[in-house]
Scaffold this active site. Structure first.
Site, short mmCIF file in Angstrom:
data_model
loop_
_atom_site.label_atom_id
_atom_site.label_comp_id
_atom_site.label_asym_id
_atom_site.label_seq_id
_atom_site.Cartn_x
_atom_site.Cartn_y
_atom_site.Cartn_z
N PRO A 33 6.73 -1.24 11.55
CA PRO A 33 6.05 -2.51 11.84
C PRO A 33 5.19 -2.94 10.64
CG PRO A 33 5.58 -0.85 13.54
CD PRO A 33 6.35 -0.16 12.47
N VAL A 34 5.08 -4.25 10.49
CA VAL A 34 4.45 -4.81 9.30
C VAL A 34 2.98 -5.18 9.57
CG1 VAL A 34 4.53 -6.89 7.85
CG2 VAL A 34 6.63 -5.65 8.37
N SER A 77 3.22 -1.15 4.78
CA SER A 77 4.47 -1.90 4.60
C SER A 77 4.49 -2.66 3.28
CB SER A 77 4.70 -2.86 5.77
OG SER A 77 3.57 -3.69 5.96
N GLY A 128 -1.17 -1.18 9.14
CA GLY A 128 -1.84 -0.01 8.55
C GLY A 128 -0.91 1.09 8.08
N LEU A 129 0.40 0.83 8.10
CA LEU A 129 1.34 1.88 7.72
C LEU A 129 1.91 1.67 6.30
CD1 LEU A 129 3.24 2.45 11.10
CD2 LEU A 129 1.25 3.66 10.20
N ASP A 181 -2.11 3.53 -1.22
CA ASP A 181 -0.86 3.13 -0.56
C ASP A 181 0.29 3.19 -1.56
OD1 ASP A 181 -2.67 2.53 1.39
OD2 ASP A 181 -1.82 0.58 1.90
C1 MEV Z 1 -5.37 0.36 3.29
O1 MEV Z 1 -4.17 1.02 3.64
C2 MEV Z 1 -6.36 1.35 2.77
C3 MEV Z 1 -7.68 0.74 2.34
O2 MEV Z 1 -8.55 1.82 1.98
C4 MEV Z 1 -7.50 -0.19 1.15
C5 MEV Z 1 -7.12 0.53 -0.14
O3 MEV Z 1 -7.38 1.72 -0.28
O4 MEV Z 1 -6.60 -0.15 -1.03
C6 MEV Z 1 -8.35 -0.03 3.46
#
Ligand code: MEV
Length: 302
Positions: A90-91, A97, A94-95, A143
């Site tokens: 899913p987009v 994408s 928080g995973l 990420d």
């Molecule tokens: C987002 O997946 C993670 C955050 O810490 C942002 C980042 O580290 O670039 C919220």
């Protein structure tokens, strides 16, 4: 010269330290076995199409700006490229994408343009960073590391070598998509505003996250799941104070713990999206079942 090439990027799971990692504190993440796969083709019928589990993703302004930033790093004519990406997760929840998408396209473009070895790696990193800056505002890079290299790792953005591989015994993690998609750039901006207003409080909160992350790293490598779970719960309490959790995410974390999870927290930028729970080895199903009432449930053996 190649006419077509493919590439892939991993999605990610942040176990400790989202947001505080943007301010130099350590975090822990793992690449997921699913992510994004891209095909790039030299074509007189150019364009970008993206499919995800919900269907065809509309290419909005943010995506266009990110794609332009990424393409500008490669020696290609964007008007003669057809790009198609299949995203398997899913987009916007928080995973990771966006980093998986950018990594898949960049790797495919590196192959299409004949880049190899170090030059290919450096160009892919530069292109993914350019795209992630559009989606995150000021990305920590965590990420991107997960999307490019997968596996479990700790990430200390200010170190000369930010990535340290972690040797974590295999276990099952349960993820539930509880809230609607959210914008990482907006969530990162909201933390920045809070920090500008309450600098001392937020900095000491980040230090607390750093402490629990270090404890969590030792526990992960030792397979001490009880301590890992406690650190996750503490991280969730601190994320709540950062104002990035939501009532739905809090309720789902509680439901996971009531069903026996050793720990549960939001994962990623928050404001919606997913939680991650660590179920006890002898009753993984109970946690999965409890979370089904709160959203789509995924299991990852990592
Ligand atoms: C987002 O997946 C993670 C955050 O810490 C942002 C980042 O580290 O670039 C919220």
């Amino acid at each position: 010269m190649r006419a077509q090439a493919t590439g892939r990027g991993d999605a990610k799971l942040i176990v400790f330290g989202e947001h505080s990692v943007v301010y130099g504190r350590p975090a822990v993440a793992a690449g997921l076995p699913s992510g994004a796969e891209a095909t790039v083709r030299r074509s007189d019928d150019p364009g970008l199409t993206i499919d995800h589990p919900g269907g065809r993703l509309p290419v909005d302004d943010q995506l266009e700006v990110a794609a332009d930033a990424l393409l500008s790093v490669f020696d290609v004519d964007p008007d003669r490229l057809a790009i198609h990406v299949d995203i398997q997760i899913p987009v916007g929840v928080g995973l990771g994408s966006s980093a998986a998408l950018a990594t898949a396209i960049s790797r495919a473009l590196a192959r299409l343009t004949g880049l190899r070895g170090r030059e290919a790696n450096a160009t892919v990193e530069e292109a993914v960073a350019a795209s992630e800056t559009v989606f995150h505002g000021s990305p920590s890079g965590i990420d991107q590391c997960a999307a490019i290299d997968g596996r479990f790792f700790s990430f200390s953005p200010n170190d000369n070598q930010p990535v340290t591989r972690l040797d974590v015994p295999a276990t099952t993690w349960v993820v539930a998509r509880v809230g609607p998609p959210s914008s990482t750039a907006e969530m990162v901006a909201s933390v920045r505003q809070l920090r500008a207003r309450k600098r001392q409080f937020i900095e000491s909160l980040f230090d607390d996250v750093a402490d629990l992350t270090r404890r969590g790293i030792r526990a992960l490598e030792a397979g001490d799941w009880k301590t890992v779970g406690e650190a996750m719960n503490r991280n969730q309490r601190l994320l709540k104070k950062l104002d990035v959790s939501t009532p739905d995410l809090d309720v789902a974390c509680r439901a996971a713990r009531d069903a026996g999870a050793l720990g549960a927290k939001l994962t990623g930028a928050g404001g919606g999206g997913c939680i991650v729970a660590l179920p006890p080895a002898d009753d993984i199903d109970a946690v999965g079942r409890a979370l089904q009432d709160h959203g789509e449930v995924f299991r990852f053996e990592l």
